[in-house]
Motif scaffolding. Structure first.
Motif, short mmCIF file in Angstrom:
data_model
loop_
_atom_site.label_atom_id
_atom_site.label_comp_id
_atom_site.label_asym_id
_atom_site.label_seq_id
_atom_site.Cartn_x
_atom_site.Cartn_y
_atom_site.Cartn_z
N ARG A 131 0.80 -1.24 -0.03
CA ARG A 131 -0.13 -0.05 0.06
C ARG A 131 0.85 1.27 0.00
O ARG A 131 0.56 2.15 -0.69
N TRP A 132 2.11 1.35 0.85
CA TRP A 132 3.16 2.13 0.84
C TRP A 132 3.39 2.43 -0.63
O TRP A 132 3.50 3.69 -1.12
N LEU A 133 3.80 1.80 -1.52
CA LEU A 133 4.58 1.63 -2.77
C LEU A 133 3.48 2.07 -3.78
O LEU A 133 3.88 2.95 -4.43
N MET A 134 2.39 1.58 -3.45
CA MET A 134 1.15 2.25 -4.51
C MET A 134 0.94 3.69 -4.15
O MET A 134 0.80 4.38 -5.13
N ALA A 135 0.77 4.27 -3.10
CA ALA A 135 0.77 5.80 -2.62
C ALA A 135 1.98 6.26 -3.50
O ALA A 135 1.59 7.42 -3.89
N ARG A 136 3.06 5.76 -3.54
CA ARG A 136 3.95 6.33 -4.12
C ARG A 136 3.91 6.49 -5.69
O ARG A 136 4.38 7.54 -6.28
N ALA A 137 3.49 5.29 -5.96
CA ALA A 137 3.24 5.52 -7.60
C ALA A 137 2.17 6.21 -7.79
O ALA A 137 2.21 6.95 -8.91
N LEU A 138 1.28 6.55 -7.29
CA LEU A 138 0.07 7.35 -7.40
C LEU A 138 0.45 8.84 -7.58
O LEU A 138 0.23 9.56 -8.19
N GLU A 139 1.35 9.10 -6.44
CA GLU A 139 2.28 10.28 -6.48
C GLU A 139 2.81 10.53 -7.54
O GLU A 139 2.79 11.95 -8.20
N LEU A 140 3.69 9.58 -8.31
CA LEU A 140 4.62 9.86 -9.47
C LEU A 140 3.62 10.21 -10.54
O LEU A 140 3.80 10.70 -11.47
N VAL A 141 2.46 9.32 -10.47
CA VAL A 141 1.75 9.53 -12.03
C VAL A 141 0.71 10.65 -11.70
O VAL A 141 0.84 11.55 -12.82
N TRP A 142 0.20 10.99 -10.83
CA TRP A 142 -0.78 11.98 -10.89
C TRP A 142 -0.42 13.27 -10.75
O TRP A 142 -0.92 14.47 -10.60
N SER A 143 1.10 13.28 -10.22
CA SER A 143 1.85 14.69 -10.10
C SER A 143 2.06 15.36 -11.51
O SER A 143 2.49 16.30 -11.54
N ARG A 144 1.88 14.48 -12.66
CA ARG A 144 2.30 14.87 -14.03
C ARG A 144 1.06 15.47 -14.52
O ARG A 144 -0.01 14.96 -14.64
N PRO A 145 0.93 16.81 -14.94
CA PRO A 145 0.00 17.39 -15.40
C PRO A 145 -0.81 16.90 -16.55
O PRO A 145 -2.02 16.87 -16.94
N ALA A 146 -0.06 16.13 -17.45
CA ALA A 146 -0.78 15.10 -18.68
C ALA A 146 -1.35 14.16 -18.21
O ALA A 146 -2.27 13.79 -19.18
N THR A 147 -1.32 13.60 -17.28
CA THR A 147 -1.79 12.15 -16.82
C THR A 147 -3.65 12.50 -16.68
O THR A 147 -4.10 13.26 -16.04
N GLU A 148 -4.30 11.73 -17.60
CA GLU A 148 -5.64 11.71 -17.65
C GLU A 148 -6.33 10.45 -17.14
O GLU A 148 -7.30 10.24 -16.70
N ARG A 149 -5.39 9.28 -17.04
CA ARG A 149 -5.85 7.85 -16.86
C ARG A 149 -4.38 7.04 -16.47
O ARG A 149 -3.30 7.29 -16.88
N PHE A 150 -4.69 6.26 -15.64
CA PHE A 150 -3.67 5.36 -15.08
C PHE A 150 -4.20 4.05 -15.14
O PHE A 150 -5.42 3.58 -14.77
N TRP A 151 -3.49 2.90 -15.90
CA TRP A 151 -4.16 1.62 -16.07
C TRP A 151 -3.14 0.58 -15.75
O TRP A 151 -1.93 0.73 -15.83
N VAL A 152 -3.71 -0.79 -15.83
CA VAL A 152 -2.99 -1.89 -15.25
C VAL A 152 -3.69 -3.15 -15.68
O VAL A 152 -4.77 -2.99 -15.92
N HIS A 153 -3.05 -4.19 -16.08
CA HIS A 153 -3.62 -5.41 -16.12
C HIS A 153 -2.98 -6.65 -15.12
O HIS A 153 -1.79 -6.57 -14.87
N THR A 154 -3.86 -7.54 -14.59
CA THR A 154 -3.56 -8.48 -13.81
C THR A 154 -4.17 -9.46 -14.46
O THR A 154 -5.00 -9.62 -15.41
N CYS A 155 -3.77 -10.96 -13.98
CA CYS A 155 -4.31 -12.09 -14.67
C CYS A 155 -4.31 -13.13 -13.91
O CYS A 155 -4.14 -13.16 -12.58
N THR A 156 -4.85 -14.56 -14.05
CA THR A 156 -5.18 -15.50 -13.30
C THR A 156 -4.06 -16.26 -12.74
O THR A 156 -4.21 -17.03 -11.79
#
Length: 214
Positions: A131-156
């Protein structure tokens, strides 16, 4: 085995040496409110020139249980070129100086940023580091003015907790797909014991079996 079209309303046998998973794509279109505890024991290091041996060792440690193979099939030149892409950013969370996970962000499309890899070594799971690492990821991504969408994929093939975790931090599922690939255990890229929840079936003739019905 004779090749045939994929049956979207029933069962389709896979050729020997292949593995199939169900992939779920998730996205977020605004930064969520994610409360993550302060972790003075953890730090985040950006890696701009990865040592390939160290990278592969960490990649295996994180992903062997979940059949991560995407980087193991690349030779040194291919892997070096990929990690050196100017729009790709690699970060390592460290605890007491030791890398305990991996965060990789792909800004190739600055409006639609991909969470390319996210994971922890087994010993770091369950203590809040994810959860700490994800919070850091969100900071890195959403601090960029161009960001409109953040996406990921996972599988079985991934951790059974992965999908729930991504949803809990603000991602929402929007698409599913079926991925068929060469089984990395067949080629010796991983031990046959890897990912026991997705059993390894060696290449060979399979006995005739009665047709399965749903």
């Amino acid at each position: 085995m004779q090749n045939k079209l994929f049956d979207l309303n029933g069962y389709t046998d896979l050729p020997s040496g292949k593995v199939a998973t169900i992939v779920t794509y998730l996205e977020m279109r605004a930064r969520p409110l994610l409360a993550a505890a302060e972790r003075p024991d953890l730090s985040l290091e950006r890696v701009t020139q990865a040592d390939l041996s160290d990278y592969r060792r960490l990649f295996r440690e994180i992903g062997e249980d979940w059949l991560w193979f995407g980087r193991l099939v690349l030779d040194d030149e291919e892997l070096s070129r990929l990690l050196a892409e100017p729009t790709r950013e690699l970060y390592l969370p460290r605890k007491n100086g030791k890398a305990v996970g991996m965060l990789e962000l792909d800004f190739q499309d600055p409006r639609n940023v991909e969470l390319a890899y996210f994971g922890l070594v087994p010993d770091a799971i369950g203590g809040g580091a994810g959860r700490w690492l994800m919070a850091r990821a969100l900071e890195l991504v959403w601090s960029r003015p161009a960001t409109e969408r953040f996406w990921v994929h996972t599988c079985t093939a991934d951790s059974p907790q992965a999908l729930g975790f991504y949803r809990s931090v603000g991602f929402a599922p929007y698409k599913r797909a079926i991925e068929i690939a060469d089984d990395p255990r067949e080629a010796g890229l991983m031990p046959e014991s890897a990912a026991p929840h997705l059993p390894f079936i060696p290449t060979g003739e399979r006995p005739d079996e009665p047709e399965a019905h749903s």
